[in-house]
Design a protein around this motif. Structure first.
Motif, PDB file in Angstrom:
ATOM      1  N   ALA A 126      39.598 109.904 -25.199  1.00  0.00           N
ATOM      2  CA  ALA A 126      41.256 111.082 -25.675  1.00  0.00           C
ATOM      3  C   ALA A 126      41.851 110.967 -24.363  1.00  0.00           C
ATOM      4  O   ALA A 126      42.797 111.444 -23.678  1.00  0.00           O
ATOM      5  CB  ALA A 126      41.090 111.870 -26.107  1.00  0.00           C
ATOM      6  N   PRO A 130      45.856 108.371 -21.936  1.00  0.00           N
ATOM      7  CA  PRO A 130      47.370 109.334 -21.447  1.00  0.00           C
ATOM      8  C   PRO A 130      47.330 108.518 -20.180  1.00  0.00           C
ATOM      9  O   PRO A 130      48.505 108.281 -19.454  1.00  0.00           O
ATOM     10  CB  PRO A 130      47.021 110.665 -21.648  1.00  0.00           C
ATOM     11  N   THR A 392      50.145 106.884 -28.198  1.00  0.00           N
ATOM     12  CA  THR A 392      48.878 107.814 -27.286  1.00  0.00           C
ATOM     13  C   THR A 392      50.125 109.239 -27.247  1.00  0.00           C
ATOM     14  O   THR A 392      49.203 110.468 -27.766  1.00  0.00           O
ATOM     15  CB  THR A 392      49.012 107.421 -26.114  1.00  0.00           C
ATOM     16  N   ARG A 416      51.028 115.355 -29.313  1.00  0.00           N
ATOM     17  CA  ARG A 416      49.707 115.750 -28.421  1.00  0.00           C
ATOM     18  C   ARG A 416      49.621 116.410 -27.394  1.00  0.00           C
ATOM     19  O   ARG A 416      49.824 115.897 -26.307  1.00  0.00           O
ATOM     20  CB  ARG A 416      48.937 114.150 -29.067  1.00  0.00           C
ATOM     21  N   ALA A 419      47.186 115.595 -24.616  1.00  0.00           N
ATOM     22  CA  ALA A 419      47.507 113.686 -24.096  1.00  0.00           C
ATOM     23  C   ALA A 419      48.543 113.950 -23.070  1.00  0.00           C
ATOM     24  O   ALA A 419      48.919 113.758 -22.463  1.00  0.00           O
ATOM     25  CB  ALA A 419      47.525 112.832 -25.097  1.00  0.00           C
ATOM     26  N   GLY A 448      39.597 115.561 -19.932  1.00  0.00           N
ATOM     27  CA  GLY A 448      39.117 114.910 -22.109  1.00  0.00           C
ATOM     28  C   GLY A 448      38.059 115.087 -22.199  1.00  0.00           C
ATOM     29  O   GLY A 448      38.316 115.756 -23.221  1.00  0.00           O
TER      30      GLY A 448
END
Length: 458
Positions: A126, A130, A392, A416, A419, A448
């Motif tokens: 995660a 990004p 994403t 998100r 992100a 992350g």
């Protein structure tokens, strides 16, 4: 121009073969950061430090590699290896260029399949995804500064982006039209395709002079021999898999699809990934959209061409649909098969065309077609960035398929936030602090992981 020494002709090579093999292996361990970084490593090692090849010869080889479908940095290594040691030099240089990445990505794909659902591994990915969005934006700006040297070329880039992002025009069609446009502009409006300034090379004379011709002259016999050997090497493994597993197996599907992709991957990995992602996710269902981004993040962290992400795609697709095989065996088989059918054409194209390109150095029409393709690649990479950003940075996606349009828009009510924050950090590290890609990915992976362990939604 006098011929350069050619080991394939029985003369003594200017660089001992063992010395070259060691150099190519060391180069292969440094090929992080995409084609720009990989070409920079070869430029520094081969042109500036060892002086095995001159600047103009290096640029000519690079221009031909960019004109070909496939990973341009790997093909550049193959071309330079061929210049120094003939066919065996090209095979060794190109092969060593991808070998470390094949091994590393195979291991990382297995780690993802085995532990990808755990909190820690999910959080790390995660953080990586990004960062990839910011990396693609950086690629757009870098290529754009080099390629878009006139308003007409900027128009080609914008047209390519609009055709792909809004109307779903097939990628090969966009590339072909861009090449034709570059050639036509050179013929009827040459000022629109400005020639690049010649790079100054003030170093000592290289071992292989810029003005020497390779002694392996083009001929119908040589071309036929290379073509037959290359097509057999490319097609026999695919035919064997089709006979043993059936025409409808995931192995045959992947082998055929990536064989086709290998001949239309103009502009490098970034340029073709949107096409691969669309087919692998939307048509074949080998993996989810978010997983395509994670695969690219893994490819960014390993040495070698970024197109190695296809190995990750094949691994996941075969693991989830192994047929009668053990899932792990199926995944390894598929990843190696796809790697083979992806890279064998690269060797074939270089070894087929290199003797002809030696006689075409300075051909302006060829350079103009390449300029048009390179301009379109900017728009293609921008389309890839849009695709990754939508999948994403937002949870929901709105598909628009009417009035001639074919695109996906983000659902602005489903951001998100973690992100988005990590993507901003990655942008600052890359653009403001000018950190390397690998270092940036490391920081974003840690961010992350921290967010996941803190219980934040990743």
């Amino acid at each position: 121009m006098r011929p350069a020494p050619d080991p394939s002709a029985g003369t003594t090579p200017v660089v001992p073969f063992g010395t070259a093999v060691r150099a190519w292996f060391l180069i292969s361990l440094q090929t992080f950061g995409g084609p720009a970084g990989q070409i920079a490593v070869m430029q520094r090692t081969l042109v500036e430090e060892k002086r095995w090849i001159g600047q103009r010869r290096f640029l000519h080889a690079m221009n031909y590699s960019m004109l070909l479908p496939g990973p341009e940095a790997q093909q550049l290594a193959t071309y330079v290896g061929w210049l120094m040691h003939g066919t065996r030099g090209g095979l060794v240089a190109g092969g060593l260029f991808v070998l470390p990445g094949v091994v590393a990505l195979l291991v990382l794909s297995a780690v993802y399949v085995a532990w990808g659902e755990t909190t820690a591994v999910t959080a790390v990915f995660a953080g990586l995804a990004p960062a990839v969005v910011a990396i693609v934006v950086q690629a757009v700006t870098r290529v754009g500064k080099r390629a878009l040297t006139s308003r007409v070329l900027l128009g080609i880039a914008v047209a390519a982006f609009v055709a792909l992002a809004l109307f779903g025009v097939p990628f090969p069609v966009v590339v072909a039209l861009a090449g034709v446009a570059g050639w036509a502009l050179h013929r009827w409006r040459p000022a629109a395709v400005p020639e690049k300034a010649k790079d100054v090379d003030d170093g000592p004379a290289p071992l292989i002079s810029d003005d020497e011709l390779h002694t392996e002259a083009p001929s119908a016999r040589r071309t036929l021999r290379v073509l037959v050997v290359g097509l057999v090497a490319w097609g026999v493994p695919l035919a064997a898999v089709a006979l043993l597993t059936g025409a409808a197996s995931v192995f045959t599907e992947q082998g055929l699809f990536f064989s086709g992709a290998a001949v239309v991957t103009f502009g490098g990995a970034y340029a073709v990934l949107a096409y691969v992602a669309q087919q692998a996710v939307g048509v074949y269902g080998w993996l989810a959209p978010g997983e395509m981004v994670r695969g690219l993040a893994l490819a960014e962290t390993t040495p070698g061409p970024l197109i190695m992400v296809v190995q990750f795609v094949a691994f996941l697709g075969a693991y989830r649909d192994p047929g009668s095989l053990d899932p792990w065996a199926a995944a390894v088989l598929a990843s190696l098969l796809v790697t083979w059918v992806t890279f064998v054409p690269s060797f074939l194209f270089v070894l087929l065309g290199a003797p002809y390109m030696e006689r075409l150095r300075g051909n302006r029409s060829l350079s103009a077609a390449l300029t048009g393709i390179t301009a379109a690649v900017v728009g293609v990479i921008a389309n890839l960035g849009l695709y990754f950003a939508v999948h994403t940075l937002f949870t929901g996606v709105v598909a628009v398929d009417r009035w001639g349009l074919s695109l996906e828009l983000p659902d602005l009510g489903t951001p998100r936030w973690v992100a988005l924050a990590i993507a901003c950090v990655a942008a600052v590290l890359l653009f403001r602090l000018r950190w390397s890609v690998l270092r940036t990915l490391g920081v974003c992976a840690v961010l992350g992981l921290a967010a996941g362990l803190a219980g934040l939604p990743v």
